[in-house]
Scaffold this active site. Structure first.
Site, PDB file in Angstrom:
ATOM      1  N   CYS A  39     100.424  42.078 -40.938  1.00 19.71           N
ATOM      2  CA  CYS A  39     101.425  41.263 -41.101  1.00 19.71           C
ATOM      3  C   CYS A  39     100.981  40.193 -39.989  1.00 19.71           C
ATOM      4  O   CYS A  39     101.289  38.673 -39.759  1.00 19.71           O
ATOM      5  CB  CYS A  39     101.766  40.359 -42.050  1.00 19.71           C
ATOM      6  N   CYS A  91     110.242  35.777 -42.946  1.00 23.67           N
ATOM      7  CA  CYS A  91     111.039  37.043 -43.904  1.00 23.67           C
ATOM      8  C   CYS A  91     112.468  37.272 -44.353  1.00 23.67           C
ATOM      9  O   CYS A  91     113.140  35.907 -43.393  1.00 23.67           O
ATOM     10  CB  CYS A  91     111.164  38.169 -42.783  1.00 23.67           C
ATOM     11  N   CYS A  97     104.905  43.362 -38.374  1.00 23.54           N
ATOM     12  CA  CYS A  97     104.270  44.127 -39.037  1.00 23.54           C
ATOM     13  C   CYS A  97     102.942  44.642 -38.289  1.00 23.54           C
ATOM     14  O   CYS A  97     101.892  43.458 -38.107  1.00 23.54           O
ATOM     15  CB  CYS A  97     103.966  44.354 -40.342  1.00 23.54           C
ATOM     16  N   CYS A 147     107.835  42.953 -49.931  1.00 22.99           N
ATOM     17  CA  CYS A 147     108.152  44.519 -48.717  1.00 22.99           C
ATOM     18  C   CYS A 147     108.918  43.665 -47.907  1.00 22.99           C
ATOM     19  O   CYS A 147     109.659  44.643 -47.249  1.00 22.99           O
ATOM     20  CB  CYS A 147     106.698  44.019 -48.049  1.00 22.99           C
ATOM     21  N   CYS A 148     108.821  42.453 -47.075  1.00 21.19           N
ATOM     22  CA  CYS A 148     110.199  41.925 -45.982  1.00 21.19           C
ATOM     23  C   CYS A 148     111.735  42.042 -46.810  1.00 21.19           C
ATOM     24  O   CYS A 148     112.164  43.159 -45.827  1.00 21.19           O
ATOM     25  CB  CYS A 148     110.068  41.035 -45.909  1.00 21.19           C
TER      26      CYS A 148
END
Length: 217
Positions: free
Chosen positions: A186, A208, A183, A101-102
């Site tokens: 998270c 990340c 985000c 996702c990152c």
């Protein structure tokens, strides 16, 4: 680095004809560096990596700070639509594969900018994590870009002292106990001394790819 040392380094980059950008997450800890950059006399593009998963308060704070400091902000977004950022069972990758996702929303979207700029300014601090503790003030990144970490030796106390000295605004979630704001899916609100522990809570992940994959040691 002291404030005047940071500004001197920025002028050095400028005089060498370097094209400069800074990334900012626009949380409370970000604003001292943004203020320093805005008063440096050097044209610096500010890249906001807009993952599409930010708190609405962060987006409002970004707009407030942009206007206050007269910043030139560029929204950086993934080219992969959110509908395609789901696992086979329909869950978003931030639940099933946060590293991926990152990558889709932060690392990959930034790479084209590394190809066109010379200097990347990041406000990481050594006291934030073990990864950042091992960083250097200047460090090579990909595509012959140099990372510049002017706040690396700053403490959280210095950050708040600078904010107070210049009466800089706080992120709306700061007063609600958020120590590190990323985000929304998270980020947790935790009463802990380690500000990074509220990110990716319950996972082995602490960074990340911006600070692990886009850096050379």
């Amino acid at each position: 680095m002291k404030v005047e040392e940071i500004k001197s380094k920025l002028l050095e980059y400028k005089n060498d004809g370097k094209k400069i950008f800074a990334t900012s997450s626009f949380q409370t800890h970000s604003i001292p560096l943004l203020h320093i950059l805005s008063t440096s006399g050097v044209d610096i593009d500010i890249l906001f990596i807009n993952t599409g998963f930010h708190f609405s308060e962060t987006l409002s704070f970004r707009d407030e700070v942009t206007e206050l400091l007269g910043l030139h902000v560029i929204d950086v977004k993934s080219v992969i639509p959110k509908i395609q950022q789901k696992s086979s069972d329909g869950q978003f990758y931030f639940l099933t594969d946060p590293d991926y996702c990152c990558y889709l929303n932060k690392t990959q979207p930034l790479e084209p900018y590394l190809m066109t700029y010379d200097i990347w300014i990041s406000g990481v601090r050594a006291d934030q994590s073990s990864v950042r503790k091992n960083m250097q003030t200047e460090q090579p990144s990909l595509f012959d870009t140099t990372r510049f970490h002017p706040m690396l030796d700053w403490s959280i106390q210095q950050v708040y002292a600078y904010k107070k000295e210049y009466n800089l605004p706080e992120h709306p979630l700061d007063a609600k106990g958020y120590q590190s704001i990323g985000c929304a899916p998270c980020t947790r609100k935790l009463d802990l001394t380690d500000e990074r522990s509220a990110r990716w809570f319950g996972m082995s992940k602490t960074e990340c790819g911006l600070h692990t994959e886009l850096i050379s040691k």
